[in-house]
Design an enzyme around this catalytic site. Structure first.
Site, PDB file in Angstrom:
ATOM      1  N   ARG A   1       0.857  -1.193   0.000  1.00 59.67           N
ATOM      2  CA  ARG A   1       0.000   0.000   0.000  1.00 59.67           C
ATOM      3  C   ARG A   1       0.887   1.235   0.000  1.00 59.67           C
ATOM      4  O   ARG A   1       2.107   1.135   0.228  1.00 59.67           O
ATOM      5  CB  ARG A   1      -0.887   0.022   1.261  1.00 59.67           C
ATOM      6  CG  ARG A   1      -0.049   0.000   2.514  1.00 59.67           C
ATOM      7  CD  ARG A   1      -0.814  -0.090   3.807  1.00 59.67           C
ATOM      8  NE  ARG A   1       0.141  -0.004   4.920  1.00 59.67           N
ATOM      9  CZ  ARG A   1       0.854  -1.001   5.365  1.00 59.67           C
ATOM     10  NH1 ARG A   1       0.727  -2.199   4.843  1.00 59.67           N
ATOM     11  NH2 ARG A   1       1.732  -0.843   6.345  1.00 59.67           N
TER      12      ARG A   1
ATOM     13  N   ASP B   1       0.687  16.471 -13.518  1.00 56.73           N
ATOM     14  CA  ASP B   1       1.197  15.402 -12.635  1.00 56.73           C
ATOM     15  C   ASP B   1       0.047  14.552 -12.103  1.00 56.73           C
ATOM     16  O   ASP B   1       0.060  13.324 -12.179  1.00 56.73           O
ATOM     17  CB  ASP B   1       1.903  16.024 -11.410  1.00 56.73           C
ATOM     18  CG  ASP B   1       3.413  16.132 -11.598  1.00 56.73           C
ATOM     19  OD1 ASP B   1       3.948  15.468 -12.500  1.00 56.73           O
ATOM     20  OD2 ASP B   1       4.036  16.885 -10.820  1.00 56.73           O
TER      21      ASP B   1
ATOM     22  N   ASP C   1       9.262   7.775  -9.183  1.00 55.45           N
ATOM     23  CA  ASP C   1       9.819   8.683  -8.178  1.00 55.45           C
ATOM     24  C   ASP C   1       9.061   8.617  -6.849  1.00 55.45           C
ATOM     25  O   ASP C   1       9.631   8.876  -5.797  1.00 55.45           O
ATOM     26  CB  ASP C   1       9.794  10.109  -8.716  1.00 55.45           C
ATOM     27  CG  ASP C   1      10.633  10.245  -9.975  1.00 55.45           C
ATOM     28  OD1 ASP C   1      11.830   9.907  -9.912  1.00 55.45           O
ATOM     29  OD2 ASP C   1      10.091  10.656 -11.018  1.00 55.45           O
TER      30      ASP C   1
HETATM   31  P1  ADP Z   1       4.547   6.043 -10.946  1.00 56.25           P
HETATM   32  O1  ADP Z   1       5.803   6.479 -11.612  1.00 56.25           O
HETATM   33  O2  ADP Z   1       3.797   5.110 -11.830  1.00 56.25           O
HETATM   34  O3  ADP Z   1       3.735   7.208 -10.504  1.00 56.25           O
HETATM   35  P2  ADP Z   1       5.372   5.735  -8.191  1.00 56.25           P
HETATM   36  O4  ADP Z   1       6.587   5.025  -7.716  1.00 56.25           O
HETATM   37  O5  ADP Z   1       5.451   7.208  -8.201  1.00 56.25           O
HETATM   38  O6  ADP Z   1       4.994   5.206  -9.662  1.00 56.25           O
HETATM   39  O7  ADP Z   1       4.173   5.229  -7.312  1.00 56.25           O
HETATM   40  C1  ADP Z   1       2.881   5.735  -7.451  1.00 56.25           C
HETATM   41  C2  ADP Z   1       2.213   5.850  -6.106  1.00 56.25           C
HETATM   42  O8  ADP Z   1       1.973   4.570  -5.541  1.00 56.25           O
HETATM   43  C3  ADP Z   1       3.028   6.593  -5.076  1.00 56.25           C
HETATM   44  O9  ADP Z   1       2.177   7.543  -4.468  1.00 56.25           O
HETATM   45  C4  ADP Z   1       3.413   5.523  -4.064  1.00 56.25           C
HETATM   46  O10 ADP Z   1       3.549   6.087  -2.781  1.00 56.25           O
HETATM   47  C5  ADP Z   1       2.233   4.601  -4.137  1.00 56.25           C
HETATM   48  N1  ADP Z   1       2.455   3.198  -3.717  1.00 56.25           N
HETATM   49  C6  ADP Z   1       3.572   2.570  -3.318  1.00 56.25           C
HETATM   50  N2  ADP Z   1       3.349   1.245  -3.110  1.00 56.25           N
HETATM   51  C7  ADP Z   1       2.039   1.035  -3.397  1.00 56.25           C
HETATM   52  C8  ADP Z   1       1.188  -0.126  -3.398  1.00 56.25           C
HETATM   53  N3  ADP Z   1       1.659  -1.335  -3.079  1.00 56.25           N
HETATM   54  N4  ADP Z   1      -0.112   0.032  -3.760  1.00 56.25           N
HETATM   55  C9  ADP Z   1      -0.586   1.242  -4.128  1.00 56.25           C
HETATM   56  N5  ADP Z   1       0.162   2.379  -4.154  1.00 56.25           N
HETATM   57  C10 ADP Z   1       1.456   2.275  -3.789  1.00 56.25           C
HETATM   58 MG    MG Z   2       4.706   8.897  -9.377  1.00 53.59          MG
END
Ligand code: ADP
Ligand code: MG
Length: 388
Positions: free
Chosen positions: A53, A175, A78
């Protein structure tokens, strides 16, 4: 690969955090395929943590026994590194914790830091697949450099740390709005930009900043950390973390360095700050690394640890065509040289933004944060990043 293996002094231990939901949802497949192969060939032992999560990685890092790990590496966009950085700075032992070498393998849709690190290593901007290979090599080589972090104060008094960008207006809207196009990968920003251009609007507020004195503070200073002649790969830096206990506490913003450049949030800005005369903007974008996305060189003069915030803003009145031209020029990093009269670029150490509208979007490293007045200042070389 003989060159890579020659750097290994002893097996290093990597905490490898994967966000299975990032990007097109392919980060775990990237781990099971090319990433695992590369780490195996380079002899990098690691333990995989799959996040369940949002903020899971942040909690893991906040509670981890850092004496067990030589590096914290993420496979995601990121957003997951943003969790790791903030988790480290929410620890009682933040001063040692933030010296833990960090690594990034692009597995998300917003891979701006990975693209920046690839860019600093001398390569031209490349596609996602090539970027992953490049970042994999950089990681296996394991050279550690200092990286700037910017501390951001929100209206509620909460403080957080940022390694990439602070955005308001057009870029922040793209964004957030483009998250629904995550399944198209890095192209989500192109789609989002075109959609936003169609409904271009003006954002009102007051922007102030502390100019950087620019006393020869150039990218040339960027480099590996001097270690007194010793090895400076992350493989033998773990002694800096000596297993200090960490406790949970109530107010995260208690930890981290003092923000000596920032005035009290409810008072005026000091006399050596500049206040932008305009109050109608299309966007404000503060960047501390070069890439805004895989294919956007937003701050072409940025380097890993300059101690500089590259502040750009676009004044209201720009036509859709001119704004589109700026974003197209950004693919080559030539937007600052186009002579666009609406675009202003300043090198600063700190800034304050006071939006007039009660509702809107502000993003930090691509993540939406609480909307309202913000102040930020750069902390030169606060973090440690594995770079080429
Ligand atoms: P993207 O480049 O696709 O945006 P990110 O690494 O920025 O990928 O992650 C997108 C969001 O998902 C971030 O807000 C992160 O905190 C959140 N996140 C991290 N792990 C999980 C998870 N297991 N399930 C859902 N959201 C998550
Ligand atoms: Mg992101």
């Amino acid at each position: 690969d003989g060159v890579l293996l020659s750097e290994v002094r002893r097996p290093c231990r990597v905490m490898l955090l994967v966000n299975p939901q990032s990007g097109k949802g392919q980060a775990l497949a990237l781990y099971n395929g090319p990433v695992q192969r590369m780490l195996h060939e380079a002899g990098v032992p690691h333990t995989l943590f799959i996040t369940e999560r949002k903020n899971h990685a942040r909690e893991l890092v906040r509670e981890a026994d850092l004496s067990q790990w030589d590096a914290l590496v993420i496979i995601s966009g990121d957003g997951l590194l943003y969790e790791v950085v903030n988790g480290l700075l929410e620890r009682e032992d933040w001063e040692q914790a933030i010296h833990t070498p960090l690594g990034i393998l692009p597995g998300g849709s917003g891979n701006a830091l990975a693209a920046s690190i690839h860019h600093y290593s001398g390569g031209p901007l490349v596609s996602s697949e090539e970027l992953l290979v490049s970042c994999g090599f950089i990681l296996c080589k394991g050279l550690v450099s200092r990286m700037d972090l910017t501390s951001v104060h929100l209206g509620s008094g909460q403080r957080l740390f940022s390694f990439l960008s602070l955005a308001w207006g057009f870029v922040a809207d793209v964004d957030v709005e483009s998250e629904k196009y995550r399944h198209v990968g890095a192209a989500r920003f192109t789609v989002g930009t075109l959609v936003r251009l169609a409904s271009l609007r003006v954002y009102r507020g007051r922007l102030s900043y502390l100019p950087a004195d620019d006393d020869g503070d150039t990218g040339a200073e960027r480099g590996a950390i001097p270690t007194g002649g010793g090895d400076h790969t992350f493989r033998n830096t773990c002694s800096s973390n000596n297993g200090l206990n960490t406790k949970r506490r109530e107010t995260p913003s208690l930890y981290g360095p003092a923000d000596s450049l920032l005035p009290p949030a409810d008072g005026p800005v000091p006399g050596d700050w500049a206040v932008v005369p305009e109050e109608d903007f299309v966007l404000m974008l503060a960047m501390y690394q070069s890439c805004l996305a895989e294919d956007l060189l937003g701050a072409p003069n940025a380097a890993l640890d300059q101690g500089v915030i590259h502040l750009m803003y676009v004044k209201a009145g720009i036509s859709r065509a001119s704004l589109l031209k700026l974003f197209l020029a950004m693919e080559k990093g030539t937007h600052l040289a186009t002579g666009c009269p609406h675009l202003v670029y300043r090198r600063v150490r700190a800034l304050r933004l006071e939006p007039y509208a009660a509702k809107g979007l502000i993003t930090v490293d691509g993540e939406a944060v609480e909307y309202g007045p913000v102040q930020a200042q750069v902390h030169r070389g606060l973090a440690r990043m594995i770079t080429g």
